[in-house]
Write a protein that holds these residues in place. Structure first.
Motif, PDB file in Angstrom:
ATOM      1  N   ILE A   1       0.864  -1.180   0.000  1.00 37.17           N
ATOM      2  CA  ILE A   1       0.000   0.000   0.000  1.00 37.17           C
ATOM      3  C   ILE A   1       0.900   1.229   0.000  1.00 37.17           C
ATOM      4  N   ASP A   2       0.575   2.200  -0.837  1.00 36.94           N
ATOM      5  CA  ASP A   2       1.469   3.336  -1.064  1.00 36.94           C
ATOM      6  C   ASP A   2       1.526   4.320   0.102  1.00 36.94           C
ATOM      7  N   ILE A   3       0.368   4.623   0.693  1.00 36.61           N
ATOM      8  CA  ILE A   3       0.282   5.652   1.732  1.00 36.61           C
ATOM      9  C   ILE A   3      -0.450   5.061   2.938  1.00 36.61           C
ATOM     10  N   ILE A   4       0.122   5.236   4.126  1.00 35.53           N
ATOM     11  CA  ILE A   4      -0.466   4.666   5.332  1.00 35.53           C
ATOM     12  C   ILE A   4      -0.497   5.732   6.418  1.00 35.53           C
ATOM     13  N   CYS A   5      -1.684   6.026   6.899  1.00 38.59           N
ATOM     14  CA  CYS A   5      -1.864   7.010   7.971  1.00 38.59           C
ATOM     15  C   CYS A   5      -2.707   6.389   9.073  1.00 38.59           C
ATOM     16  N   GLY A   6      -2.243   6.507  10.299  1.00 41.50           N
ATOM     17  CA  GLY A   6      -3.008   6.017  11.436  1.00 41.50           C
ATOM     18  C   GLY A   6      -2.768   6.912  12.633  1.00 41.50           C
ATOM     19  N   THR A   7      -3.418   6.591  13.732  1.00 47.23           N
ATOM     20  CA  THR A   7      -3.177   7.325  14.966  1.00 47.23           C
ATOM     21  C   THR A   7      -1.772   6.987  15.451  1.00 47.23           C
ATOM     22  N   ARG A   8      -1.015   8.027  15.813  1.00 45.18           N
ATOM     23  CA  ARG A   8       0.373   7.830  16.226  1.00 45.18           C
ATOM     24  C   ARG A   8       0.462   7.771  17.747  1.00 45.18           C
ATOM     25  N   LEU A   9       1.114   6.739  18.248  1.00 43.99           N
ATOM     26  CA  LEU A   9       1.332   6.608  19.685  1.00 43.99           C
ATOM     27  C   LEU A   9       2.621   7.326  20.059  1.00 43.99           C
ATOM     28  N   GLY A  10       2.535   8.194  21.057  1.00 46.04           N
ATOM     29  CA  GLY A  10       3.689   8.981  21.461  1.00 46.04           C
ATOM     30  C   GLY A  10       4.751   8.158  22.168  1.00 46.04           C
ATOM     31  N   SER A  11       6.014   8.565  22.007  1.00 51.20           N
ATOM     32  CA  SER A  11       7.122   7.886  22.674  1.00 51.20           C
ATOM     33  C   SER A  11       8.314   8.831  22.752  1.00 51.20           C
ATOM     34  N   ASP A  12       9.314   8.434  23.565  1.00 48.27           N
ATOM     35  CA  ASP A  12      10.573   9.183  23.608  1.00 48.27           C
ATOM     36  C   ASP A  12      11.641   8.458  22.797  1.00 48.27           C
ATOM     37  N   GLY A  13      11.202   7.498  22.018  1.00 47.87           N
ATOM     38  CA  GLY A  13      12.117   6.698  21.209  1.00 47.87           C
ATOM     39  C   GLY A  13      12.387   5.334  21.787  1.00 47.87           C
ATOM     40  N   GLN A  14      12.286   5.226  23.113  1.00 44.90           N
ATOM     41  CA  GLN A  14      12.533   3.947  23.777  1.00 44.90           C
ATOM     42  C   GLN A  14      11.317   3.423  24.525  1.00 44.90           C
ATOM     43  N   THR A  15      10.462   4.338  24.966  1.00 37.34           N
ATOM     44  CA  THR A  15       9.302   3.965  25.774  1.00 37.34           C
ATOM     45  C   THR A  15       8.066   4.715  25.284  1.00 37.34           C
ATOM     46  N   LEU A  16       6.952   4.005  25.181  1.00 40.22           N
ATOM     47  CA  LEU A  16       5.700   4.653  24.823  1.00 40.22           C
ATOM     48  C   LEU A  16       5.209   5.499  25.991  1.00 40.22           C
TER      49      LEU A  16
END
Length: 204
Positions: A134-149
């Motif tokens: 699938i060319d384009i994928i958009c969803g709700t983004r879960l926040g994180s600091d890069g290591q932990t949600l």
């Protein structure tokens, strides 16, 4: 399948839960991550919020964010990513509508641009969508600091007008496309409204 009567490029954009799938995948993803006992224990703690939504006291998206915080805050990003891969391979195939996948593949065979725009988390949508090219994928983004949600949503929930905004963010020339849009709920109304060929639960 509809006959093409335009020289414009074609975009086919699909909702996920209830459109490409016959079940709600997000709650099942939470249960997959935590196991049944922890999932139902968390649901019991959230019961007042569930009742408030049913009584129309609390907006659904507000309550959903509380669920996300409860179940995702503190979860390791690498662990969640690994679980998302397992979920995509082990569970999602059983939730998919075969006729919806045929429709998606038909668009791809015609050379159309395909997009997946959903309120489900990008964490597993990206892995699943990329596996189907699938060319384009958009969803709700879960926040994180890069290591932990963090347990927060990064930006807005990908529902309603946000679906259109996110799609335009990815496709600045969106108005130059003939758009097919597929959805199944009020959260898809704005997306269906911009389509030349909107399909609301009536294309299977």
């Amino acid at each position: 399948m509809p006959h093409e009567e335009t020289s414009r490029r074609v975009l086919a954009v699909f909702d996920f839960d209830g459109t490409l799938t016959h079940r709600h995948t997000f709650w099942r993803y939470i249960r997959f991550i935590h196991g049944s006992a922890a999932f139902w224990g968390g649901m019991a703690l959230m019961l007042p919020r569930i009742v408030a939504v049913l009584l129309k006291i609390t907006p659904l998206m507000q309550a959903r964010r509380a669920f996300i915080h409860h179940f995702f805050a503190g979860l390791s990003v690498p662990r969640e990513s690994a679980l998302a891969r397992r979920y995509v391979h082990e569970k999602l195939p059983g939730y998919l509508r075969p006729q919806a996948l045929r429709r998606l593949r038909w668009h791809q065979q015609q050379g159309h641009v395909t997009a997946l725009v959903s309120n489900s988390p990008e964490n597993y949508l990206l892995q699943w969508g990329r596996s189907l090219n699938i060319d384009i994928i958009c969803g709700t983004r879960l926040g994180s600091d890069g290591q932990t949600l963090s347990g927060e949503v990064d930006g807005e929930d990908c529902v309603g007008s946000e679906k259109v905004r996110r799609l335009r963010e990815k496709m600045t020339d969106l108005d130059n496309y003939q758009i097919y849009a597929y959805g199944d709920s009020s959260g898809d109304a704005e997306l269906l409204a911009i389509a030349d060929a909107p399909f609301y639960r009536n294309w299977y």
